[in-house]
Motif scaffolding. Structure first.
Motif, PDB file in Angstrom:
ATOM      1  N   GLU A 220       0.823  -1.213   0.000  1.00 31.13           N
ATOM      2  CA  GLU A 220       0.000   0.000   0.000  1.00 31.13           C
ATOM      3  C   GLU A 220       0.856   1.261   0.000  1.00 31.13           C
ATOM      4  O   GLU A 220       0.519   2.261  -0.658  1.00 31.13           O
ATOM      5  N   ARG A 221       1.978   1.243   0.702  1.00 32.10           N
ATOM      6  CA  ARG A 221       2.872   2.423   0.710  1.00 32.10           C
ATOM      7  C   ARG A 221       3.467   2.667  -0.670  1.00 32.10           C
ATOM      8  O   ARG A 221       3.580   3.813  -1.120  1.00 32.10           O
ATOM      9  N   GLN A 222       3.833   1.598  -1.364  1.00 30.52           N
ATOM     10  CA  GLN A 222       4.413   1.782  -2.696  1.00 30.52           C
ATOM     11  C   GLN A 222       3.338   2.257  -3.682  1.00 30.52           C
ATOM     12  O   GLN A 222       3.618   3.091  -4.551  1.00 30.52           O
ATOM     13  N   ALA A 223       2.131   1.746  -3.548  1.00 33.74           N
ATOM     14  CA  ALA A 223       1.044   2.190  -4.420  1.00 33.74           C
ATOM     15  C   ALA A 223       0.747   3.665  -4.194  1.00 33.74           C
ATOM     16  O   ALA A 223       0.490   4.413  -5.151  1.00 33.74           O
ATOM     17  N   ALA A 224       0.775   4.101  -2.937  1.00 30.66           N
ATOM     18  CA  ALA A 224       0.504   5.507  -2.629  1.00 30.66           C
ATOM     19  C   ALA A 224       1.616   6.414  -3.129  1.00 30.66           C
ATOM     20  O   ALA A 224       1.367   7.554  -3.533  1.00 30.66           O
ATOM     21  N   ALA A 225       2.858   5.938  -3.122  1.00 28.39           N
ATOM     22  CA  ALA A 225       3.988   6.760  -3.562  1.00 28.39           C
ATOM     23  C   ALA A 225       3.896   7.078  -5.047  1.00 28.39           C
ATOM     24  O   ALA A 225       4.119   8.212  -5.476  1.00 28.39           O
ATOM     25  N   GLY A 226       3.554   6.088  -5.869  1.00 26.46           N
ATOM     26  CA  GLY A 226       3.410   6.300  -7.300  1.00 26.46           C
ATOM     27  C   GLY A 226       4.708   6.725  -7.973  1.00 26.46           C
ATOM     28  O   GLY A 226       5.788   6.685  -7.389  1.00 26.46           O
ATOM     29  N   GLN A 227       4.603   7.122  -9.244  1.00 29.19           N
ATOM     30  CA  GLN A 227       5.727   7.610 -10.047  1.00 29.19           C
ATOM     31  C   GLN A 227       6.857   6.588 -10.168  1.00 29.19           C
ATOM     32  O   GLN A 227       8.027   6.951 -10.220  1.00 29.19           O
ATOM     33  N   TRP A 228       6.470   5.328 -10.229  1.00 32.19           N
ATOM     34  CA  TRP A 228       7.489   4.290 -10.396  1.00 32.19           C
ATOM     35  C   TRP A 228       7.810   4.118 -11.871  1.00 32.19           C
ATOM     36  O   TRP A 228       6.930   4.150 -12.729  1.00 32.19           O
TER      37      TRP A 228
ATOM     38  N   GLU B 112       2.190 -29.736 -13.635  1.00 34.66           N
ATOM     39  CA  GLU B 112       1.687 -29.457 -14.983  1.00 34.66           C
ATOM     40  C   GLU B 112       1.786 -27.976 -15.331  1.00 34.66           C
ATOM     41  O   GLU B 112       2.222 -27.609 -16.432  1.00 34.66           O
ATOM     42  N   LYS B 113       1.397 -27.101 -14.409  1.00 36.06           N
ATOM     43  CA  LYS B 113       1.272 -25.666 -14.722  1.00 36.06           C
ATOM     44  C   LYS B 113       2.543 -24.881 -14.413  1.00 36.06           C
ATOM     45  O   LYS B 113       2.749 -23.798 -14.969  1.00 36.06           O
ATOM     46  N   GLY B 114       3.393 -25.374 -13.513  1.00 36.57           N
ATOM     47  CA  GLY B 114       4.671 -24.742 -13.249  1.00 36.57           C
ATOM     48  C   GLY B 114       4.581 -23.450 -12.464  1.00 36.57           C
ATOM     49  O   GLY B 114       3.520 -23.047 -11.969  1.00 36.57           O
ATOM     50  N   GLY B 115       5.734 -22.767 -12.382  1.00 41.20           N
ATOM     51  CA  GLY B 115       5.823 -21.552 -11.589  1.00 41.20           C
ATOM     52  C   GLY B 115       4.960 -20.420 -12.103  1.00 41.20           C
ATOM     53  O   GLY B 115       4.505 -19.588 -11.324  1.00 41.20           O
ATOM     54  N   LEU B 116       4.739 -20.357 -13.420  1.00 36.88           N
ATOM     55  CA  LEU B 116       3.911 -19.281 -13.966  1.00 36.88           C
ATOM     56  C   LEU B 116       2.562 -19.226 -13.272  1.00 36.88           C
ATOM     57  O   LEU B 116       2.095 -18.149 -12.876  1.00 36.88           O
ATOM     58  N   TRP B 117       1.927 -20.384 -13.086  1.00 35.73           N
ATOM     59  CA  TRP B 117       0.579 -20.415 -12.525  1.00 35.73           C
ATOM     60  C   TRP B 117       0.568 -20.525 -11.008  1.00 35.73           C
ATOM     61  O   TRP B 117      -0.425 -20.153 -10.378  1.00 35.73           O
ATOM     62  N   ASP B 118       1.638 -21.025 -10.410  1.00 34.57           N
ATOM     63  CA  ASP B 118       1.644 -21.178  -8.954  1.00 34.57           C
ATOM     64  C   ASP B 118       2.158 -19.923  -8.256  1.00 34.57           C
ATOM     65  O   ASP B 118       1.479 -19.356  -7.398  1.00 34.57           O
ATOM     66  N   VAL B 119       3.353 -19.466  -8.615  1.00 31.10           N
ATOM     67  CA  VAL B 119       3.902 -18.277  -7.947  1.00 31.10           C
ATOM     68  C   VAL B 119       3.679 -17.012  -8.762  1.00 31.10           C
ATOM     69  O   VAL B 119       3.805 -15.906  -8.236  1.00 31.10           O
ATOM     70  N   GLY B 120       3.315 -17.166 -10.055  1.00 30.77           N
ATOM     71  CA  GLY B 120       2.981 -15.990 -10.852  1.00 30.77           C
ATOM     72  C   GLY B 120       1.879 -15.139 -10.236  1.00 30.77           C
ATOM     73  O   GLY B 120       1.984 -13.901 -10.229  1.00 30.77           O
ATOM     74  N   PRO B 121       0.807 -15.740  -9.693  1.00 29.89           N
ATOM     75  CA  PRO B 121      -0.214 -14.919  -9.046  1.00 29.89           C
ATOM     76  C   PRO B 121       0.323 -14.090  -7.882  1.00 29.89           C
ATOM     77  O   PRO B 121      -0.151 -12.965  -7.646  1.00 29.89           O
ATOM     78  N   HIS B 122       1.305 -14.617  -7.139  1.00 37.66           N
ATOM     79  CA  HIS B 122       1.899 -13.824  -6.062  1.00 37.66           C
ATOM     80  C   HIS B 122       2.574 -12.582  -6.631  1.00 37.66           C
ATOM     81  O   HIS B 122       2.411 -11.472  -6.108  1.00 37.66           O
ATOM     82  N   ALA B 123       3.361 -12.763  -7.693  1.00 42.40           N
ATOM     83  CA  ALA B 123       4.044 -11.621  -8.300  1.00 42.40           C
ATOM     84  C   ALA B 123       3.037 -10.593  -8.813  1.00 42.40           C
ATOM     85  O   ALA B 123       3.190  -9.383  -8.579  1.00 42.40           O
ATOM     86  N   LEU B 124       2.005 -11.046  -9.493  1.00 40.88           N
ATOM     87  CA  LEU B 124       1.003 -10.122 -10.027  1.00 40.88           C
ATOM     88  C   LEU B 124       0.240  -9.413  -8.919  1.00 40.88           C
ATOM     89  O   LEU B 124      -0.149  -8.247  -9.064  1.00 40.88           O
ATOM     90  N   SER B 125       0.038 -10.094  -7.785  1.00 39.66           N
ATOM     91  CA  SER B 125      -0.702  -9.472  -6.688  1.00 39.66           C
ATOM     92  C   SER B 125       0.061  -8.304  -6.076  1.00 39.66           C
ATOM     93  O   SER B 125      -0.535  -7.458  -5.401  1.00 39.66           O
ATOM     94  N   VAL B 126       1.379  -8.263  -6.300  1.00 41.06           N
ATOM     95  CA  VAL B 126       2.196  -7.141  -5.837  1.00 41.06           C
ATOM     96  C   VAL B 126       2.329  -6.079  -6.927  1.00 41.06           C
ATOM     97  O   VAL B 126       2.187  -4.879  -6.669  1.00 41.06           O
ATOM     98  N   LEU B 127       2.581  -6.500  -8.159  1.00 44.65           N
ATOM     99  CA  LEU B 127       2.863  -5.552  -9.240  1.00 44.65           C
ATOM    100  C   LEU B 127       1.629  -4.751  -9.657  1.00 44.65           C
ATOM    101  O   LEU B 127       1.717  -3.540  -9.886  1.00 44.65           O
ATOM    102  N   LEU B 128       0.496  -5.401  -9.777  1.00 44.77           N
ATOM    103  CA  LEU B 128      -0.691  -4.725 -10.319  1.00 44.77           C
ATOM    104  C   LEU B 128      -1.187  -3.584  -9.438  1.00 44.77           C
ATOM    105  O   LEU B 128      -1.508  -2.503  -9.960  1.00 44.77           O
ATOM    106  N   PRO B 129      -1.292  -3.752  -8.114  1.00 46.77           N
ATOM    107  CA  PRO B 129      -1.777  -2.617  -7.316  1.00 46.77           C
ATOM    108  C   PRO B 129      -0.805  -1.437  -7.272  1.00 46.77           C
ATOM    109  O   PRO B 129      -1.226  -0.306  -7.017  1.00 46.77           O
ATOM    110  N   VAL B 130       0.471  -1.690  -7.521  1.00 49.35           N
ATOM    111  CA  VAL B 130       1.467  -0.613  -7.463  1.00 49.35           C
ATOM    112  C   VAL B 130       1.632   0.057  -8.822  1.00 49.35           C
ATOM    113  O   VAL B 130       1.689   1.296  -8.908  1.00 49.35           O
TER     114      VAL B 130
END
Length: 291
Positions: A133-141, A168-186
Motif C-alpha cells: 500500500e505504501r508503494q502504491a501511494a507513492a506512485g511515479q514508479w 503441470e502448470k509450473g511456476g507461472l501459474w503457482d507463484v505468478g499470481p503472487h508476483a502479479l498481486s504485488v505488481l498490479l496494485p502498485v
C-alpha cells in the motif's frame, strides 16, 4: 453473527492453513469438510471440528460460505456451483486453470450477489500488505520486479512436491499470481504481456502497465534450494523500494484477515474479478510462450 463455513480440500494447504485458520476464527463455525479422499476428510474433521461430508452438494447446502483449497481446475466449477447456491466464497489462487472457467465464477458471483475473496497471501499479510500500500501511494514508479524462485521441484522435499497441478502448470501459474498481486496494485493493470522460457519450468514475464511503467518477473518452482527466495523491488521518482525481510507473518494469520474480509460485507480488491484478471494475464503469458 457466526459464519458457517464448509471446507473443500484435504491436502497440505487445507491442513496447514485453511483448517486451522477457520477453526480458530471467532466469527466462524467450521461446519464440515469434503475432500476427494474420505479418510482425509474424516481426519481433518476430527482434528478441527465439523463433520466429514461424502457429498459436496450436501455440504454446500448446509453452510453460509465455502472455503476451497483444491487445484484450480477443480476449484472453479465448485466455486461457481456454490455461488449459484448463494454461498459466499473464500478461494485460493489461481482462481481457475482457464479464463473461461474464471469468467464462469465471476458470472456466478455477480449473478447471485454473493461475496468473494481470493487468498493472495501477500495482500492479506499485515506487514506485506502495508508495504504494498505504501508503494502504491507513492506512485511515479519507472519499473518494478517481482521474482519468485521456488524449490518445490528443485530438490525441496516439502509437502507440495507431489502436487500434480503444480507439476503441470509450473511456476507461472503457482507463484505468478503472487508476483502479479504485488505488481498490479502498485504499477496498474497490465497492457502488454510478454514471456520467455528458461530452464525447467522457469518463465521470464515482462509486463507493460497502465501507469506507463514496466515490470519483470522470474517465476519457477525448480530453483536449487540454495538459490530459492523472493525478491521484490520498485525504482522510480521516490527512489528504490526493496521488499524488506522479516515482515511476513504466518499464513494462518493472513488467512484470518481474508476471512475477516469475507465476513465484513464490504467488497475487497482481491475478489473473484481480480482473480479473473490475474488468470487472463497468466493465460496471455502462456500464449506468448507457445508462440
Amino acid at each position: 453473527m457466526t459464519l458457517r463455513v464448509g471446507l473443500f480440500g484435504t491436502g497440505p494447504w487445507a491442513t496447514r492453513a485453511h483448517a486451522p485458520a477457520l477453526a480458530a476464527h471467532p466469527g466462524v463455525e467450521l461446519a464440515g469438510v469434503w475432500g476427494r479422499r474420505p479418510e482425509a476428510a474424516e481426519q481433518l474433521a476430527r482434528e478441527f471440528g465439523g463433520r466429514a461430508y461424502g457429498d459436496a452438494d450436501a455440504l454446500i447446502g448446509d453452510v453460509d460460505a465455502v472455503a476451497i483449497a483444491l487445484p484450480p481446475d477443480l476449484q472453479a466449477p465448485l466455486a461457481a456451483k456454490a455461488a449459484r447456491a448463494g454461498r459466499h466464497l473464500l478461494l485460493d489462487k489461481p482462481l481457475a486453470a482457464t479464463v473461461e472457467d474464471a469468467r464462469e465464477v465471476v458470472a456466478a458471483v455477480e449473478g447471485a450477489g454473493v461475496r468473494s475473496v481470493v487468498f493472495f497471501t501477500m495482500r492479506f499479510d499485515a506487514g506485506t500488505s502495508a508495504w504494498i500500500e505504501r508503494q502504491a501511494a507513492a506512485g511515479q514508479w519507472f519499473t518494478g520486479r517481482a521474482d519468485w524462485y521456488g524449490a518445490v521441484f528443485g530438490g525441496d522435499t516439502g509437502p507440495y512436491a507431489d502436487s500434480p497441478w503444480r507439476r503441470e502448470k509450473g511456476g507461472l501459474w503457482d507463484v505468478g499470481p503472487h508476483a502479479l498481486s504485488v505488481l498490479l496494485p502498485v504499477l496498474g493493470d497490465a497492457t502488454e504481456v510478454h514471456a520467455a522460457r528458461g530452464g525447467g519450468d522457469l518463465v521470464h514475464l515482462t509486463l507493460r502497465h497502465a501507469s506507463g511503467a514496466s515490470s519483470t518477473s522470474v517465476l519457477t518452482l525448480t530453483s536449487p534450494p540454495p538459490g530459492a527466495g523472493v525478491a521484490i523491488e520498485f525504482r522510480g521518482a521516490p527512489g528504490i523500494a526493496t521488499f524488506p525481510d522479516g515482515v511476513s507473518g504466518p499464513a494462518t494469520d493472513a488467512l484470518a484477515r481474508a476471512i475477516d474480509a469475507l465476513a465484513g460485507g464490504e467488497p475487497h480488491a482481491c475478489d473473484a474479478r481480480f482473480g479473473l484478471r490475474v488468470t487472463e494475464i497468466l493465460a496471455a503469458a502462456e500464449r506468448a510462450l507457445d508462440a
